[in-house]
Design an enzyme around this catalytic site. Structure first.
Site, PDB file in Angstrom:
ATOM      1  N   GLU A  41       6.771  -6.649 -11.631  1.00  0.00           N
ATOM      2  CA  GLU A  41       6.398  -5.258 -11.344  1.00  0.00           C
ATOM      3  C   GLU A  41       7.014  -4.844 -10.014  1.00  0.00           C
ATOM      4  O   GLU A  41       6.923  -5.573  -9.021  1.00  0.00           O
ATOM      5  CB  GLU A  41       4.883  -5.069 -11.281  1.00  0.00           C
ATOM      6  CG  GLU A  41       4.541  -3.612 -10.958  1.00  0.00           C
ATOM      7  CD  GLU A  41       3.110  -3.231 -11.281  1.00  0.00           C
ATOM      8  OE1 GLU A  41       2.895  -2.069 -11.678  1.00  0.00           O
ATOM      9  OE2 GLU A  41       2.219  -4.077 -11.123  1.00  0.00           O
ATOM     10  N   GLY A  47       1.643   4.954  -2.358  1.00  0.00           N
ATOM     11  CA  GLY A  47       2.027   5.282  -0.991  1.00  0.00           C
ATOM     12  C   GLY A  47       3.277   4.531  -0.579  1.00  0.00           C
ATOM     13  O   GLY A  47       3.824   3.717  -1.316  1.00  0.00           O
ATOM     14  N   SER A  64      -2.747  -3.789  -9.381  1.00  0.00           N
ATOM     15  CA  SER A  64      -2.119  -4.089 -10.667  1.00  0.00           C
ATOM     16  C   SER A  64      -1.711  -5.556 -10.759  1.00  0.00           C
ATOM     17  O   SER A  64      -1.762  -6.146 -11.849  1.00  0.00           O
ATOM     18  CB  SER A  64      -0.922  -3.169 -10.917  1.00  0.00           C
ATOM     19  OG  SER A  64       0.050  -3.316  -9.909  1.00  0.00           O
ATOM     20  N   ASP A  81       8.542  -4.885  -3.615  1.00  0.00           N
ATOM     21  CA  ASP A  81       8.144  -3.665  -2.909  1.00  0.00           C
ATOM     22  C   ASP A  81       8.901  -3.573  -1.598  1.00  0.00           C
ATOM     23  O   ASP A  81       9.306  -4.596  -1.019  1.00  0.00           O
ATOM     24  CB  ASP A  81       6.633  -3.662  -2.643  1.00  0.00           C
ATOM     25  CG  ASP A  81       6.077  -2.257  -2.420  1.00  0.00           C
ATOM     26  OD1 ASP A  81       5.437  -1.713  -3.342  1.00  0.00           O
ATOM     27  OD2 ASP A  81       6.291  -1.707  -1.325  1.00  0.00           O
ATOM     28  N   ASP A 123       7.358   0.803 -11.133  1.00  0.00           N
ATOM     29  CA  ASP A 123       6.400   1.780 -10.617  1.00  0.00           C
ATOM     30  C   ASP A 123       6.625   1.936  -9.112  1.00  0.00           C
ATOM     31  O   ASP A 123       5.685   2.087  -8.343  1.00  0.00           O
ATOM     32  CB  ASP A 123       4.964   1.303 -10.905  1.00  0.00           C
ATOM     33  CG  ASP A 123       3.910   2.347 -10.552  1.00  0.00           C
ATOM     34  OD1 ASP A 123       4.244   3.542 -10.470  1.00  0.00           O
ATOM     35  OD2 ASP A 123       2.743   1.965 -10.337  1.00  0.00           O
ATOM     36  N   HIS A 126      10.077   5.932  -7.650  1.00  0.00           N
ATOM     37  CA  HIS A 126      10.300   6.949  -8.686  1.00  0.00           C
ATOM     38  C   HIS A 126      11.535   7.803  -8.413  1.00  0.00           C
ATOM     39  O   HIS A 126      11.791   8.757  -9.164  1.00  0.00           O
ATOM     40  CB  HIS A 126       9.071   7.846  -8.906  1.00  0.00           C
ATOM     41  CG  HIS A 126       7.806   7.076  -9.095  1.00  0.00           C
ATOM     42  ND1 HIS A 126       7.664   6.131 -10.078  1.00  0.00           N
ATOM     43  CD2 HIS A 126       6.646   7.093  -8.409  1.00  0.00           C
ATOM     44  CE1 HIS A 126       6.453   5.600 -10.003  1.00  0.00           C
ATOM     45  NE2 HIS A 126       5.822   6.155  -8.994  1.00  0.00           N
ATOM     46  N   ASP A 152       6.266   7.184 -14.676  1.00  0.00           N
ATOM     47  CA  ASP A 152       6.259   8.440 -13.912  1.00  0.00           C
ATOM     48  C   ASP A 152       7.617   9.130 -13.875  1.00  0.00           C
ATOM     49  O   ASP A 152       8.097   9.552 -12.822  1.00  0.00           O
ATOM     50  CB  ASP A 152       5.772   8.195 -12.477  1.00  0.00           C
ATOM     51  CG  ASP A 152       4.357   7.643 -12.427  1.00  0.00           C
ATOM     52  OD1 ASP A 152       3.642   7.777 -13.434  1.00  0.00           O
ATOM     53  OD2 ASP A 152       3.967   7.076 -11.400  1.00  0.00           O
TER      54      ASP A 152
END
Length: 222
Positions: A41, A47, A64, A81, A123, A126, A152
């Site tokens: 993921e 944020g 998640s 991330d 995710d 975006h 999204d």
């Protein structure tokens, strides 16, 4: 518990309280649930820079990832991330800090997996170019039968978005013509090189209501 129950328990926005993505995910992912898969993921908490928040923000939860670890009890789970989640420890979880502006950075993170991911969920920011960078680097690594999801599609962050073909329009062009159309010729050629590896592509509207704009993409690896 099914996936929606778990999402609601852990406070993920993928569950019944907001997007309802887990209704579709439970149908798609249930056959993988007890398998020793590799799951990735990208984007672990709401944020970040796409919302005008510094990438070095303090992070205190990744709901998640907690959900996926319970749903897939035998899976190797990876999280990617731009912010730091290295504090989250689990014997089946690996964190990769990555700037999706940089395809080399994405390739290095994905190249550290023992095997290509069976399921990918984007995710992250975006931003269209981030979504497209990640797809071009990661989709070729996936095994046959893999599922690549981009969430999204209807929203792109003003802080990041560039004047390029949006990801929803890019995959709509494939759905219409079985060929990708993109404003940048190099990106278009890179996506069209992957056409032989795509067996299916679906785009679902938000909350499954046809009047809503594009929301969720699922691509199946041939």
């Amino acid at each position: 518990m099914n996936l929606t129950d778990l999402a609601d328990r852990y406070g993920s926005d993928k569950g019944s309280r907001k997007h309802r993505y887990t209704e579709l995910y439970h149908m798609l992912f249930l056959p993988y649930r007890q398998r020793e898969i590799v799951f990735l993921e990208m984007g672990l908490l709401i944020g970040g820079p796409e919302m005008g928040i510094d990438a070095d923000r303090e992070t205190r939860d990744c709901p998640s990832i907690r959900m996926w670890l319970e749903y897939f009890p035998k899976a190797e789970i990876h999280g990617l991330d731009v912010s730091d989640f290295s504090w989250f420890k689990h014997d089946r979880f690996t964190f990769h800090r990555c700037d999706m502006d940089d395809r080399t950075n994405i390739a290095q993170a994905a190249g550290s997996f023992k095997n290509g991911p069976d399921i990918v969920i984007d995710d992250a920011s975006h931003a269209s170019h981030h979504q497209q960078n990640a797809f071009l680097e990661i989709f070729p690594l996936m095994p046959s039968g893999g599922l690549y999801v981009i969430e999204d599609l209807r929203w792109q962050p003003p802080t990041y978005e560039k004047e390029i073909t949006k990801t929803a329009a890019l995959f709509r062009s494939y759905q219409d013509n079985l060929r990708f159309s993109h404003s940048d010729p190099e990106t278009q050629a890179a996506f069209n090189a992957l056409v032989p590896d795509i067996s299916a592509c679906i785009i679902e509207p938000v909350r499954y209501q046809k009047k809503r704009r594009d929301q969720l993409l699922v691509v199946h690896k041939r």
